[in-house]
Design a protein around this motif. Structure first.
Motif, PDB file in Angstrom:
ATOM      1  N   GLN A 187      18.510  -5.099  14.605  1.00 48.68           N
ATOM      2  CA  GLN A 187      17.849  -3.895  14.103  1.00 48.68           C
ATOM      3  C   GLN A 187      16.478  -4.257  13.558  1.00 48.68           C
ATOM      4  N   ALA A 188      15.486  -3.450  13.903  1.00 48.42           N
ATOM      5  CA  ALA A 188      14.123  -3.698  13.425  1.00 48.42           C
ATOM      6  C   ALA A 188      14.083  -3.557  11.906  1.00 48.42           C
ATOM      7  N   ARG A 189      13.448  -4.520  11.263  1.00 46.39           N
ATOM      8  CA  ARG A 189      13.279  -4.467   9.812  1.00 46.39           C
ATOM      9  C   ARG A 189      11.875  -4.016   9.465  1.00 46.39           C
ATOM     10  N   ARG A 190      10.979  -4.183  10.393  1.00 44.65           N
ATOM     11  CA  ARG A 190       9.592  -3.777  10.190  1.00 44.65           C
ATOM     12  C   ARG A 190       9.056  -3.315  11.534  1.00 44.65           C
ATOM     13  N   ASP A 191       7.930  -2.625  11.461  1.00 43.12           N
ATOM     14  CA  ASP A 191       7.306  -2.086  12.667  1.00 43.12           C
ATOM     15  C   ASP A 191       8.249  -1.166  13.438  1.00 43.12           C
ATOM     16  N   THR A 192       9.005  -0.369  12.707  1.00 46.62           N
ATOM     17  CA  THR A 192       9.884   0.612  13.334  1.00 46.62           C
ATOM     18  C   THR A 192       9.032   1.722  13.940  1.00 46.62           C
ATOM     19  N   LEU A 244      -0.192  -4.324   5.304  1.00 44.26           N
ATOM     20  CA  LEU A 244       1.207  -4.218   5.730  1.00 44.26           C
ATOM     21  C   LEU A 244       2.069  -5.311   5.114  1.00 44.26           C
ATOM     22  N   HIS A 245       3.293  -4.929   4.788  1.00 48.39           N
ATOM     23  CA  HIS A 245       4.311  -5.880   4.348  1.00 48.39           C
ATOM     24  C   HIS A 245       3.814  -6.756   3.206  1.00 48.39           C
ATOM     25  N   VAL A 246       3.228  -6.115   2.221  1.00 49.70           N
ATOM     26  CA  VAL A 246       2.664  -6.812   1.067  1.00 49.70           C
ATOM     27  C   VAL A 246       3.805  -7.204   0.123  1.00 49.70           C
ATOM     28  N   PRO A 247       3.843  -8.454  -0.310  1.00 46.73           N
ATOM     29  CA  PRO A 247       4.894  -8.853  -1.260  1.00 46.73           C
ATOM     30  C   PRO A 247       4.821  -8.017  -2.542  1.00 46.73           C
ATOM     31  N   THR A 264       9.071  -6.598   0.019  1.00 49.34           N
ATOM     32  CA  THR A 264       7.743  -6.249   0.488  1.00 49.34           C
ATOM     33  C   THR A 264       7.556  -4.740   0.522  1.00 49.34           C
ATOM     34  N   ILE A 265       6.300  -4.355   0.414  1.00 48.36           N
ATOM     35  CA  ILE A 265       5.903  -2.943   0.519  1.00 48.36           C
ATOM     36  C   ILE A 265       5.562  -2.707   1.988  1.00 48.36           C
ATOM     37  N   ASP A 266       6.105  -1.651   2.578  1.00 49.86           N
ATOM     38  CA  ASP A 266       5.856  -1.390   3.997  1.00 49.86           C
ATOM     39  C   ASP A 266       4.367  -1.156   4.262  1.00 49.86           C
ATOM     40  N   ILE A 267       3.777  -0.214   3.525  1.00 49.15           N
ATOM     41  CA  ILE A 267       2.352   0.110   3.663  1.00 49.15           C
ATOM     42  C   ILE A 267       1.776   0.142   2.252  1.00 49.15           C
ATOM     43  N   ALA A 268       0.763  -0.660   2.016  1.00 47.46           N
ATOM     44  CA  ALA A 268       0.189  -0.751   0.668  1.00 47.46           C
ATOM     45  C   ALA A 268      -1.296  -0.437   0.677  1.00 47.46           C
ATOM     46  N   PHE A 269      -1.704   0.254  -0.369  1.00 44.76           N
ATOM     47  CA  PHE A 269      -3.108   0.492  -0.656  1.00 44.76           C
ATOM     48  C   PHE A 269      -3.357  -0.198  -1.995  1.00 44.76           C
ATOM     49  N   PRO A 270      -3.586  -1.523  -1.973  1.00 49.28           N
ATOM     50  CA  PRO A 270      -3.637  -2.295  -3.215  1.00 49.28           C
ATOM     51  C   PRO A 270      -4.703  -1.846  -4.210  1.00 49.28           C
ATOM     52  N   GLY A 271      -5.850  -1.412  -3.731  1.00 51.22           N
ATOM     53  CA  GLY A 271      -6.907  -0.987  -4.641  1.00 51.22           C
ATOM     54  C   GLY A 271      -6.497   0.175  -5.522  1.00 51.22           C
ATOM     55  N   GLN A 272      -5.735   1.087  -4.964  1.00 47.93           N
ATOM     56  CA  GLN A 272      -5.241   2.241  -5.720  1.00 47.93           C
ATOM     57  C   GLN A 272      -3.832   2.010  -6.256  1.00 47.93           C
ATOM     58  N   ARG A 273      -3.264   0.906  -5.885  1.00 53.38           N
ATOM     59  CA  ARG A 273      -1.881   0.601  -6.254  1.00 53.38           C
ATOM     60  C   ARG A 273      -0.929   1.710  -5.799  1.00 53.38           C
ATOM     61  N   VAL A 274      -0.996   1.992  -4.509  1.00 50.43           N
ATOM     62  CA  VAL A 274      -0.080   2.945  -3.889  1.00 50.43           C
ATOM     63  C   VAL A 274       0.804   2.165  -2.927  1.00 50.43           C
ATOM     64  N   ALA A 275       2.115   2.289  -3.116  1.00 51.69           N
ATOM     65  CA  ALA A 275       3.096   1.613  -2.273  1.00 51.69           C
ATOM     66  C   ALA A 275       3.886   2.662  -1.501  1.00 51.69           C
ATOM     67  N   VAL A 276       3.942   2.502  -0.181  1.00 47.86           N
ATOM     68  CA  VAL A 276       4.656   3.432   0.679  1.00 47.86           C
ATOM     69  C   VAL A 276       5.824   2.696   1.326  1.00 47.86           C
ATOM     70  N   PHE A 277       7.012   3.272   1.181  1.00 43.25           N
ATOM     71  CA  PHE A 277       8.209   2.726   1.801  1.00 43.25           C
ATOM     72  C   PHE A 277       8.754   3.752   2.777  1.00 43.25           C
ATOM     73  N   ALA A 333      20.557   0.034  -4.737  1.00 41.20           N
ATOM     74  CA  ALA A 333      20.234  -0.467  -6.081  1.00 41.20           C
ATOM     75  C   ALA A 333      18.942  -1.277  -6.048  1.00 41.20           C
ATOM     76  N   ARG A 334      18.769  -2.077  -5.007  1.00 38.84           N
ATOM     77  CA  ARG A 334      17.546  -2.871  -4.865  1.00 38.84           C
ATOM     78  C   ARG A 334      16.329  -1.954  -4.704  1.00 38.84           C
ATOM     79  N   ASP A 335      16.484  -0.856  -3.957  1.00 43.23           N
ATOM     80  CA  ASP A 335      15.388   0.109  -3.817  1.00 43.23           C
ATOM     81  C   ASP A 335      15.001   0.689  -5.178  1.00 43.23           C
ATOM     82  N   ARG A 336      15.985   1.086  -5.963  1.00 39.75           N
ATOM     83  CA  ARG A 336      15.708   1.652  -7.296  1.00 39.75           C
ATOM     84  C   ARG A 336      15.036   0.622  -8.194  1.00 39.75           C
ATOM     85  N   GLU A 337      15.511  -0.618  -8.138  1.00 37.21           N
ATOM     86  CA  GLU A 337      14.941  -1.684  -8.951  1.00 37.21           C
ATOM     87  C   GLU A 337      13.490  -1.964  -8.539  1.00 37.21           C
ATOM     88  N   THR A 338      13.232  -1.996  -7.243  1.00 41.70           N
ATOM     89  CA  THR A 338      11.879  -2.246  -6.742  1.00 41.70           C
ATOM     90  C   THR A 338      10.939  -1.130  -7.169  1.00 41.70           C
TER      91      THR A 338
END
Length: 144
Positions: free
Chosen positions: A18-23, A42-45, A53-66, A98-103
């Motif tokens: 199963q694809a874990r990334r680039d779905t 992409l895939h920012v720790p 990892t964050i699927d799509i990140a906008f680090p300057g604005q600190r926006v994390a997209v999952f 639970a890991r999603d909530r913690e992240t």
């Protein structure tokens, strides 16, 4: 079976493929964001959290997209519950949630805006919501 392992090697092999990334969902959303002129990483720790990892990140604005898969992350609409080795799967999927909530909590504590979407959501809607949040964060008086 004692519940501590997958029900068969065939099931285990299928799940590993199963694809874990680039779905398909990720690719569609990324394409729309890129086409609208948005640049991302992409895939920012996740800062301070190993192996996340964050699927799509906008680090300057600190926006994390999952973009969460319905099966693996427990979508209330589309999650399925395997019958074979049910206890093992329930424990595995509960740990994922639970890991999603913690992240999410960790990133919010670090000052990130966290956006989570299900894989079944229309890519156009996801991209529009990401754009709206980023636009709002750019408004005067909002955090950088």
């Amino acid at each position: 079976m004692n519940g501590a392992e997958p029900s068969s090697e065939a099931v285990s092999a299928r799940m590993r493929r199963q694809a874990r990334r680039d779905t398909a969902c990720e690719l569609a959303v990324r394409g729309l964001l890129f086409a609208s002129g948005q640049r991302y990483r992409l895939h920012v720790p996740v800062p301070g959290m190993r192996r996340r990892t964050i699927d799509i990140a906008f680090p300057g604005q600190r926006v994390a997209v999952f973009l969460d898969g319905c099966f693996w992350h427990g979508c209330p609409q589309h999650a399925t519950h395997p019958k074979a080795n049910a206890a093992w799967w329930r424990e595995k999927l509960d740990k994922n949630m639970a890991r999603d909530r913690e992240t999410t909590a960790h990133l919010v504590e670090q000052g990130w805006t966290v956006l989570r979407f299900w894989e079944h959501e229309a890519p156009e809607d996801v991209a529009a919501q990401v754009t709206a949040v980023r636009d709002e964060l750019r408004r005067p008086g909002r955090r950088p």
